[in-house]
Enzyme design. Sequence first.
Site, PDB file in Angstrom:
ATOM      1  N   SER A  21       0.836  -1.208   0.000  1.00  0.00           N
ATOM      2  CA  SER A  21       0.000   0.000   0.000  1.00  0.00           C
ATOM      3  C   SER A  21       0.870   1.257   0.000  1.00  0.00           C
ATOM      4  O   SER A  21       2.004   1.257   0.466  1.00  0.00           O
ATOM      5  CB  SER A  21      -0.892   0.033   1.239  1.00  0.00           C
TER       6      SER A  21
HETATM    7  N1  SAH Z   1      -0.829  -4.676   4.101  1.00  0.00           N
HETATM    8  C1  SAH Z   1      -0.201  -4.976   2.828  1.00  0.00           C
HETATM    9  C2  SAH Z   1      -1.099  -4.596   1.676  1.00  0.00           C
HETATM   10  C3  SAH Z   1      -1.139  -5.691   0.667  1.00  0.00           C
HETATM   11  S1  SAH Z   1      -2.364  -5.543  -0.593  1.00  0.00           S
HETATM   12  C4  SAH Z   1       1.163  -4.322   2.733  1.00  0.00           C
HETATM   13  O1  SAH Z   1       1.464  -3.459   3.557  1.00  0.00           O
HETATM   14  O2  SAH Z   1       1.947  -4.698   1.858  1.00  0.00           O
HETATM   15  C5  SAH Z   1      -3.693  -6.513   0.059  1.00  0.00           C
HETATM   16  C6  SAH Z   1      -3.404  -7.941   0.418  1.00  0.00           C
HETATM   17  O3  SAH Z   1      -4.627  -8.564   0.809  1.00  0.00           O
HETATM   18  C7  SAH Z   1      -2.858  -8.805  -0.718  1.00  0.00           C
HETATM   19  O4  SAH Z   1      -1.648  -9.375  -0.325  1.00  0.00           O
HETATM   20  C8  SAH Z   1      -3.954  -9.857  -0.935  1.00  0.00           C
HETATM   21  O5  SAH Z   1      -3.440 -11.122  -1.314  1.00  0.00           O
HETATM   22  C9  SAH Z   1      -4.606  -9.922   0.417  1.00  0.00           C
HETATM   23  N2  SAH Z   1      -5.976 -10.434   0.435  1.00  0.00           N
HETATM   24  C10 SAH Z   1      -6.945 -10.290  -0.505  1.00  0.00           C
HETATM   25  N3  SAH Z   1      -8.081 -10.891  -0.110  1.00  0.00           N
HETATM   26  C11 SAH Z   1      -7.833 -11.440   1.112  1.00  0.00           C
HETATM   27  C12 SAH Z   1      -8.621 -12.218   2.032  1.00  0.00           C
HETATM   28  N4  SAH Z   1      -9.884 -12.540   1.786  1.00  0.00           N
HETATM   29  N5  SAH Z   1      -8.029 -12.607   3.196  1.00  0.00           N
HETATM   30  C13 SAH Z   1      -6.740 -12.285   3.478  1.00  0.00           C
HETATM   31  N6  SAH Z   1      -5.958 -11.568   2.634  1.00  0.00           N
HETATM   32  C14 SAH Z   1      -6.493 -11.150   1.470  1.00  0.00           C
END
Ligand code: SAH
Length: 213
Positions: free
Chosen positions: A64
């Site tokens: 993000s």
């Molecule tokens: N907090 C992360 C943001 C990653 S983007 C960072 O700082 O890098 C969002 C993430 O949510 C992705 O890795 C995606 O695979 C995950 N995601 C999507 N749907 C999800 C679900 N139902 N349960 C858990 N994770 C999920």
Amino acid sequence: MKDTLKHNGMRNKLADVLSAKGITDTKVLDAIKNIPRHLFLDSGFEDHAYQDKAFPIGAEQTISQPYTVAFQTELLKIKPNDTILEIGTGSGYQTAVLLHLRAKVFTIERQRELFKKTKLFFTKMNYRPKKVIFGDGYKGLPQQAPFDGIIVTAGAPEVPKPLMSQLKVGGRLVIPVGVEEQVMTLFTRKSEKEFEKQELGSFRFVPLLENKN
Ligand code: SAH
């Protein structure tokens, strides 16, 4: 990759950018100043690490934007030892910010490769979330509930009911809600049955995935 004075200088500048954009919580800014974001990206991309931008981390996911991480974290109003559930571990950067604020963190990731990679990375970096879970965040984590705070870091088409019920009274759920674009939404649990809802601007996230592998 190493962490150098140059990186430290870039982090301080990034914190200034975030404060100019309206982030005021000094503990959150302190986390931005201290966490080596370049180490959360694949090597070769470190020039991008301290720009206020989202960036691809593989498996069609992104780390993000720093402003978004700071904004969501600020809304959680974390106190040391608060128990926080994070949905969407991704690169682990948001997790590291929560840990810097001395929260006890449970974090769930839906993509197996990312889960494995980031879990190893936490060990290597000596970051210690309480648990890194491979699974579907839509269901929350009933066995560890209730939580002082829940943060969802992917765009949710709708608010998963289990997340609401897993909040303590007084607890906060920070979730971007929407399909193409998301509205950052803060729910505060006022009592067993009452929730206050605040909408706090538009953002863009990768989607929260349900029932998919
Ligand atoms: N907090 C992360 C943001 C990653 S983007 C960072 O700082 O890098 C969002 C993430 O949510 C992705 O890795 C995606 O695979 C995950 N995601 C999507 N749907 C999800 C679900 N139902 N349960 C858990 N994770 C999920």
